[in-house]
Design a protein around this motif. Structure first.
Motif, short mmCIF file in Angstrom:
data_model
loop_
_atom_site.label_atom_id
_atom_site.label_comp_id
_atom_site.label_asym_id
_atom_site.label_seq_id
_atom_site.Cartn_x
_atom_site.Cartn_y
_atom_site.Cartn_z
N LYS A 125 17.74 43.11 19.57
CA LYS A 125 18.54 42.29 20.22
C LYS A 125 18.54 40.66 19.71
O LYS A 125 19.29 39.88 19.76
CB LYS A 125 18.48 42.33 21.84
CG LYS A 125 19.24 41.54 22.74
CD LYS A 125 19.02 41.94 23.90
CE LYS A 125 20.24 41.26 25.01
NZ LYS A 125 20.02 41.82 26.32
N ASP A 173 26.45 41.67 24.41
CA ASP A 173 26.13 42.96 25.14
C ASP A 173 27.18 44.09 24.69
O ASP A 173 26.56 45.29 24.93
CB ASP A 173 26.33 42.44 26.77
CG ASP A 173 25.46 41.59 27.30
OD1 ASP A 173 24.31 41.71 26.85
OD2 ASP A 173 25.62 41.03 28.41
N PHE A 195 25.45 45.60 21.88
CA PHE A 195 24.43 46.62 22.29
C PHE A 195 24.92 48.02 22.84
O PHE A 195 24.31 49.18 22.81
CB PHE A 195 23.59 45.78 22.97
CG PHE A 195 22.37 44.96 22.38
CD1 PHE A 195 21.38 45.66 21.74
CD2 PHE A 195 22.57 43.85 21.99
CE1 PHE A 195 20.49 44.95 20.80
CE2 PHE A 195 21.66 43.18 21.15
CZ PHE A 195 20.75 43.58 20.58
N HIS A 239 25.92 50.23 20.45
CA HIS A 239 24.72 50.87 19.71
C HIS A 239 24.02 51.99 20.70
O HIS A 239 23.71 52.98 20.13
CB HIS A 239 23.60 49.89 19.72
CG HIS A 239 22.35 50.36 19.03
ND1 HIS A 239 21.38 50.88 19.91
CD2 HIS A 239 21.73 50.52 17.91
CE1 HIS A 239 20.23 51.41 19.40
NE2 HIS A 239 20.47 51.19 17.95
N ASP A 240 24.52 51.82 21.92
CA ASP A 240 23.66 52.71 22.96
C ASP A 240 24.52 53.99 23.09
O ASP A 240 24.19 55.00 23.26
CB ASP A 240 23.96 52.17 24.49
CG ASP A 240 22.93 51.13 24.68
OD1 ASP A 240 21.70 51.02 23.92
OD2 ASP A 240 22.99 50.25 25.51
N GLN A 276 23.78 47.38 30.34
CA GLN A 276 23.16 48.19 29.16
C GLN A 276 23.23 49.68 29.75
O GLN A 276 23.17 49.89 30.82
CB GLN A 276 21.75 47.82 28.90
CG GLN A 276 21.36 46.52 28.18
CD GLN A 276 19.90 46.22 28.08
OE1 GLN A 276 19.11 47.19 28.23
NE2 GLN A 276 19.76 44.97 27.58
#
Length: 470
Positions: free
Chosen positions: A174, A228, A231, A234-235, A269
Motif C-alpha cells: 500500500k 483504495d 487496492f 487487487h482484492d 477494503q
C-alpha cells in the motif's frame, strides 16, 4: 525525543525477557525458540511483528506536518539527525482514532524495511515474545479489521493469540516505496525543506494543526479514494480471480462509487472472499452459466441480425457446464431455421466439457420456450434433440492459447473475459477481432464492453449490448 529505555533493552536482550516470562531454562530455550516478535495492540487487539524489522521503540510527539501526502502519514520526525516519516497504523488500517492533541506522546515502533526507516504509531507496545516459527499458522479472513493480505500468520503464546503482520508486504504494497507516491525518507526531507530548514525540524511547531492530517483535504481524499480503488482491484484478483481491465473498467468504477457510499465511511477494503463476492454481486449477467428464462431468451433473440448464410459459425468462449451453449443453440435454430448451426464451445474445465454432451434439462424449462428442441429420455428426463446436439462441438481448450477456428458469425462470451488477466483480455479481444466476419457480432456480459470505438460499433437492445466491426 523521549525513548523508552527499558523496552529498548528488552529488544536488545529479548532472550532475558523470555526467560522471565516463560521460565524456560537456557537449554530448552535454544531448543524451542527460533523466532522473536514485538507485540503491541491496536484498538484492543493484539498484534506482533518480526523483531528483526524493529530498530527500536520510543515515545514521541509534535510531528512536523507535511502537505500532499497520504492521510495515514501524520508527519515527519528528526530521529537523531535522520528525518523519518511517521505512519499511524490505526489510520493505515482504517481503525477509528480519537482527535490527536499535538502535545501527546505516541508509542512508536521504529521499523526498517530495506534501506528505509519509518516510525509506526500504535496504541500500546507490550513485550518481546519468543516462539517456534513452525507454530505460526496461516491467516484466516475472520481475523479482524486488517486485510488478510497484510497478515503473515497467527500464533498463540502464553494463551494469548497474536496476529503477525507482514511488514514487508505492508511497506512495499500500500505504501509502494518505488512509486511516485513514495514515502522514502529523502523524498519527505525534500518536501519539508521547501517549508523550513530541516536542521530545525525537531524544534519547530507543525506547519498546520496535526488534526488536519487525519481529516484530509478534498484533494487528498480524492487521491486516497483512487488508492483504495487500486487496492480493491487487487482484492478482486486475489479472492475471486476477477481482473479489472478495459472490458469492465467502467462498471468497476461505478460499482466502487456505490460501494464507498454503502460502507458509510467505513473501510472499503475487501477483507475476505465473502466481501469480494458481495462487491461482484451486481456484475454477473442474468442467468449467467444457467438456463435462460423466457425474458432473457427474447432479449438475446432480438440481438441476432439477419443472416442468409447457409451455415452460422459460433465461437462460445467459456461454455462452462453447457447450459448457455444449449440455450444459444436453441435460439439460433429458431432465428435461422434454414441454416446449419455450428457452435465451437470451449472451456478449460475438463469435467464440464466431458459432461456437457450428456446434460439434461429440468422439466420447468423443458416445457417453456425450450420445448421444440428437447425430447424425453428413457428414464423420463428431458434432453436435447439430436439436431441440437449435433450442432455443438464441446472442446477442452484454453482461450488464451492459439484458437484454430474458422471465421465466425457470432462470438459469445458472457462474463468470461473478466476472469482473464488484463494482458490476456487484450490478446483475446484482438483475436476476437481477427476471427469475426465483417458482418459478425460479439455478445459479452451485460457489464463488459469493447471499449475501442475506432474498431467496434455498439448497439443496445433492452439493456443488452451487441458489437459489430466498424
Amino acid at each position: 525525543m523521549e525513548t523508552t529505555a527499558e523496552k529498548n533493552e528488552e529488544i536488545r536482550t529479548g532472550t532475558d525477557l523470555i526467560d522471565r516470562t516463560t521460565g524456560i531454562d537456557e537449554k530448552e530455550k535454544l531448543a524451542v525458540i527460533d523466532f522473536k516478535m514485538i507485540t503491541f495492540s491496536l484498538a484492543g487487539k493484539d498484534y506482533a511483528i518480526d523483531i528483526m524489522k524493529v530498530k527500536e521503540i520510543a515515545k514521541a510527539g509534535r510531528f512536523t506536518y507535511v502537505p500532499n501526502v497520504m492521510p495515514f502519514v501524520i508527519g515527519v520526525y528528526n530521529l537523531r539527525g535522520d528525518i523519518i516519516p511517521i505512519i499511524d497504523f490505526r489510520l493505515f488500517f482504517n481503525i477509528p482514532v480519537a482527535e490527536r492533541n499535538n502535545n501527546d506522546l505516541e508509542n512508536l515502533l521504529i521499523i526498517t524495511v530495506g534501506e528505509q526507516t519509518f516510525g509506526a504509531v500504535v496504541d500500546e507496545i507490550h513485550s518481546v515474545v519468543g516462539i517456534q516459527k513452525d507454530s505460526i499458522q496461516p491467516p484466516h479472513p475472520l481475523f479482524g479489521d486488517i486485510s488478510i493480505r497484510y497478515i503473515y500468520g497467527v500464533v498463540e503464546s502464553g494463551k494469548q493469540l497474536y496476529i503477525l503482520l507482514d511488514i514487508d508486504r505492508i511497506f512495499t504494497g500500500k505504501l509502494n516505496l518505488d512509486s511516485k507516491n513514495t514515502l522514502k525518507a529523502n523524498s519527505v526531507v525534500r518536501q519539508v525543506s521547501l517549508a523550513q530548514n530541516v536542521s530545525t525540524v525537531a524544534n519547530v511547531a507543525p506547519a498546520a494543526p496535526v488534526k488536519q492530517v487525519a481529516k484530509a483535504s478534498a484533494e487528498n481524499k480524492a487521491d486516497n479514494l483512487e488508492k483504495d480503488y487500486n487496492f480493491l482491484v487487487h482484492d478482486l484478483q486475489e479472492f475471486c480471480q476477477f481482473y479489472v481491465g478495459k472490458v469492465n473498467e467502467s462498471w468497476a468504477k461505478r460499482r466502487f462509487d456505490e460501494w464507498v457510499k454503502s460502507q458509510d465511511g467505513g473501510s472499503t477494503q475487501l477483507q475476505n472472499k465473502e466481501k469480494a463476492d458481495e462487491f461482484l454481486s451486481s456484475f454477473w449477467s442474468r442467468c449467467s452459466g444457467a438456463w435462460w428464462n423466457r425474458s432473457l431468451a427474447d432479449n438475446i433473440y432480438k440481438l441476432l441480425p439477419d443472416n442468409a448464410a447457409k451455415q452460422i459459425v459460433v465461437w462460445n468462449i467459456g461454455c462452462g457446464k453447457g447450459q448457455e451453449t444449449y440455450s444459444l443453440c436453441c435460439l439460433l435454430r429458431k432465428r435461422y431455421p434454414d441454416a446449419k448451426i455450428r457452435i465451437y464451445a470451449h472451456d478449460k474445465d475438463l469435467l464440464n466439457i466431458s459432461n456437457a454432451p450428456l446434460l439434461s434439462i429440468e422439466s420447468s424449462f423443458a416445457n417453456d420456450w425450450y420445448a421444440p428442441y428437447v425430447t424425453h429420455k428413457v428414464n423420463g428426463e428431458y434432453t436435447f434433440t439430436q439436431e441440437i446436439k449435433d450442432s455443438i462441438m464441446f472442446e477442452y481448450h484454453d482461450c488464451t492459447n492459439t484458437n484454430a477456428l474458422p471465421m465466425c458469425d457470432i462470438i459469445f462470451a458472457r462474463d468470461v473475459v473478466s476472469l482473464l488477466p488484463e494482458s490476456a483480455q487484450t490478446a483475446l479481444v484482438e483475436e476476437i477481432q481477427e476471427k469475426l466476419k465483417g458482418n459478425g457480432i460479439v455478445i459479452l456480459g451485460e457489464n463488459e464492453s469493447l471499449a475501442d470505438r475506432n474498431v467496434w460499433e455498439e448497439r443496445m437492445v433492452d439493456s443488452l449490448f451487441v458489437y459489430n466491426k466498424q
